[in-house]
Design a protein around this motif. Structure first.
Motif, short mmCIF file in Angstrom:
data_model
loop_
_atom_site.label_atom_id
_atom_site.label_comp_id
_atom_site.label_asym_id
_atom_site.label_seq_id
_atom_site.Cartn_x
_atom_site.Cartn_y
_atom_site.Cartn_z
N ILE A 245 0.84 -1.19 0.00
CA ILE A 245 0.00 0.00 0.00
C ILE A 245 0.88 1.24 0.00
N ASN A 246 0.66 2.14 -0.96
CA ASN A 246 1.34 3.43 -1.00
C ASN A 246 0.37 4.53 -0.58
N VAL A 247 0.79 5.36 0.34
CA VAL A 247 -0.02 6.49 0.77
C VAL A 247 0.82 7.75 0.63
N VAL A 248 0.34 8.68 -0.18
CA VAL A 248 1.04 9.95 -0.38
C VAL A 248 0.44 10.98 0.56
N VAL A 249 1.29 11.52 1.44
CA VAL A 249 0.83 12.48 2.45
C VAL A 249 1.59 13.78 2.31
N GLU A 250 0.96 14.83 2.84
CA GLU A 250 1.62 16.14 2.91
C GLU A 250 1.65 16.57 4.37
N GLU A 251 2.85 16.89 4.84
CA GLU A 251 3.03 17.28 6.24
C GLU A 251 3.95 18.48 6.29
N GLU A 252 3.42 19.59 6.83
CA GLU A 252 4.18 20.84 6.93
C GLU A 252 4.71 21.26 5.56
N GLY A 253 3.86 21.10 4.54
CA GLY A 253 4.22 21.54 3.20
C GLY A 253 5.07 20.59 2.40
N ARG A 254 5.47 19.45 3.00
CA ARG A 254 6.33 18.50 2.30
C ARG A 254 5.55 17.22 2.00
N GLU A 255 5.69 16.74 0.77
CA GLU A 255 5.04 15.49 0.38
C GLU A 255 5.95 14.31 0.66
N GLU A 256 5.33 13.19 1.02
CA GLU A 256 6.08 11.97 1.31
C GLU A 256 5.23 10.76 0.94
N LYS A 257 5.87 9.73 0.42
CA LYS A 257 5.16 8.49 0.12
C LYS A 257 5.50 7.46 1.18
N LEU A 258 4.46 6.97 1.84
CA LEU A 258 4.61 5.92 2.84
C LEU A 258 4.18 4.60 2.23
N THR A 259 4.89 3.55 2.53
CA THR A 259 4.55 2.23 2.01
C THR A 259 4.31 1.27 3.16
N GLY A 260 3.17 0.63 3.13
CA GLY A 260 2.82 -0.31 4.18
C GLY A 260 2.31 -1.62 3.59
N SER A 261 2.13 -2.59 4.48
CA SER A 261 1.61 -3.89 4.03
C SER A 261 0.10 -3.96 4.15
N HIS A 262 -0.47 -3.23 5.11
CA HIS A 262 -1.91 -3.25 5.35
C HIS A 262 -2.39 -1.83 5.65
N LEU A 263 -3.66 -1.58 5.32
CA LEU A 263 -4.25 -0.26 5.55
C LEU A 263 -5.56 -0.42 6.32
N LEU A 264 -5.67 0.30 7.43
CA LEU A 264 -6.90 0.32 8.23
C LEU A 264 -7.47 1.73 8.22
N VAL A 265 -8.74 1.85 7.88
CA VAL A 265 -9.41 3.14 7.91
C VAL A 265 -10.31 3.20 9.14
N ALA A 266 -10.02 4.15 10.01
CA ALA A 266 -10.80 4.35 11.23
C ALA A 266 -11.05 5.84 11.38
N ALA A 267 -11.78 6.39 10.41
CA ALA A 267 -11.91 7.84 10.32
C ALA A 267 -13.37 8.30 10.33
N GLY A 268 -14.18 7.68 11.15
CA GLY A 268 -15.56 8.13 11.27
C GLY A 268 -16.57 7.04 10.98
N ARG A 269 -17.82 7.33 11.35
CA ARG A 269 -18.90 6.36 11.18
C ARG A 269 -20.14 7.08 10.68
N LYS A 270 -21.04 6.32 10.08
CA LYS A 270 -22.31 6.88 9.60
C LYS A 270 -23.45 5.98 10.03
N PRO A 271 -24.63 6.57 10.33
CA PRO A 271 -25.77 5.77 10.80
C PRO A 271 -26.34 4.90 9.69
N ASN A 272 -26.86 3.74 10.07
CA ASN A 272 -27.48 2.81 9.13
C ASN A 272 -28.95 3.17 8.93
#
Length: 476
Positions: A245-272
């Protein structure tokens, strides 16, 4: 021909809140129907509270072994078998599942219908070819994980809390999008089990809690080797041919590509809500959930909503609390209303973070300089020293006349230690009650007593008190 079932109460959703309503109502004599389209037990049993705490328990054991030499205990090198750890998680779920099963609820007298409910009128729902007409309805369909609009995220594949516990391959490098309680708990669990972990948070990690508390927890998490990045922008996500998994992020104006083996999204929920056809029932709702009043009634006064689907606090114990409010309203016609003054919540990192009532910021916004903040550190508690868990403190928020407005704790077993403060707020007790009870020694509970007792320290050890003592000594 559609089959028609008539009932006193129809509960839609077999999660924690819905099961509590159904069980209580049936045992109190109400003709009750329960409708569930997914797994009985809902998110809490299958994807949330139970599996996450089981995984955290395994990680805590691993961490204890890693630090056993501090207590003079040594042994073989630590080996964390991720597949067996997840097997432990599955066993815990399987052990609790019979309590939430269709069979148990049918034994309690509840008529269970498996399928998804859709309102076909203000007093009826349909499930396939069955129509249920009821005097009252309770919607308890919960919520589910949602993903932020990041380029490539939907096509690259990722885990949420609903799929994480099915994974049997230990992540070499787990990237987590979201620095809330779920993200941070799973970050620490996987780090302790041997994974490299990076957390990406668009704002501040654990932002909903008191920053005085979270700073202690985040420092501890970072000390364990978790890479927590705050105020980052995520530009894109993609998966390589090799599966990374490649994730391109920007931090303090600088871009960086992070590479991981697994990706977990835990960024909010919505009602059913989507399958309920709420318009047919005249139930007003928004993207946040069903709009309810203090009695948890929707715009259709015969339809109640509880738990996550009602918006607001997304905790299992809130759904359970809602269940009691609804039963009093729906069955006994009592005008019971919700009161969140004594609502506690806990983040189960190590150290834990627990809160109840007002935070210092909220109290000062309402009362200004009439607020007094009391603190006491774990480092001055003998039990914490014996356990080598001295990081953390208790923080109590006190108003006029010693009224307890709120409390926050960061440290070992904070979730247990917050409960006396919740009881005090719910019961309208003052700080004198917390200061005057007898705490057994040596226990962590003494921390609460010492924090409360500090309310009286300025007066007890003042020049006026010393003058009174000297005066009384003149009389023999």
């Amino acid at each position: 021909m559609s089959k028609i079932i008539k009932a006193d109460l129809c509960v839609i959703g077999g999660g924690s809140g819905g099961l509590s309503v159904a069980a209580g109502a049936s045992q109190m004599g109400a003709d009750t129907v329960l409708i569930e389209g997914g797994k009985m037990g809902g998110d809490c049993l299958n994807y949330g509270c139970v599996p996450s705490k089981a995984l955290l328990a395994a990680a805590k054991k691993a961490n204890g072994l890693q630090h056993a030499d501090e207590f003079g205990v040594t042994g073989q090198p630590l080996v964390a078998d991720y597949e067996k750890v997840m097997g432990h998680v599955s066993e815990i779920i399987a052990g609790i599942a019979p309590h939430d099963s269709v069979e148990r609820f049918e034994q309690l007298g509840v008529r269970v219908i498996e399928g998804y409910a859709s309102f076909s009128g203000p007093d009826r729902v349909t499930v396939d070819d069955v129509t249920i007409k009821a005097r009252r309805f309770v919607i308890a369909t919960g919520s589910r994980a949602t993903a932020p609009p990041i380029s490539g995220l939907e096509t690259c594949g990722y885990m949420t809390n609903e799929t994480l516990f099915e994974n049997r391959e230990k992540p070499e490098h787990l990237i987590i999008i979201g620095g809330g309680p779920i993200g941070m708990e799973m970050a620490q669990a996987h780090r302790r089990l041997g994974s490299r972990v990076t957390v990406l948070e668009a704002f501040k990690a654990l932002a909903k809690d008191d920053p005085d508390l979270t700073s202690v927890a985040l420092k501890a998490l970072r000390a364990e080797g978790i890479d927590i990045r705050e105020d980052v922008k995520i530009h894109s996500v993609d998966r390589t041919e090799e599966g990374a998994i490649n994730v391109v992020v920007e931090e303090e104006g600088r871009e960086e590509k992070l590479t991981g083996s697994h990706l977990l999204v835990a960024a909010g929920r919505k009602p059913n809500l989507e399958k309920l056809n709420l318009e047919a029932a005249g139930v007003e709702h928004s993207k946040s959930g069903i709009e309810v009043d203090e009695r948890l009634r929707s715009s259709n006064r015969k339809i109640f909503a509880i738990g996550d689907v009602a918006g607001g606090f997304q905790f299992t114990h809130v759904a359970g609390y809602h269940a009691g409010i609804v039963i009093r309203n729906a069955l006994f016609r009592l005008p019971a209303k919700v009161n969140y003054d004594g609502l506690p919540w806990v983040t189960y990192t190590d150290p834990e973070i627990a809160n109840v009532g007002m935070t210092e910021k909220q109290a000062r916004e309402q009362l200004g300089d009439k607020v007094q903040v009391l603190t006491f550190p774990y480092a001055e508690n003998d039990r914490a020293r014996a356990e080598r868990k001295t990081e953390g403190f208790v923080k109590a928020i006190i108003g006029t006349n010693g009224k307890i407005l709120g409390a926050g704790i960061v440290g070992m077993q904070a979730g247990e230690l917050i409960q006396p403060w919740a009881l005090a707020i719910t019961g309208g007790l003052k700080v004198s009650s917390m200061a005057s009870y007898i705490a057994p020694y040596p226990t962590l509970g003494e921390i609460n007593k010492r924090a409360a007792g500090s309310f009286y320290t300025p007066k007890l050890f003042s020049s006026k008190t010393r003058w009174i003592v000297k005066l009384l000594s003149l009389f023999g």
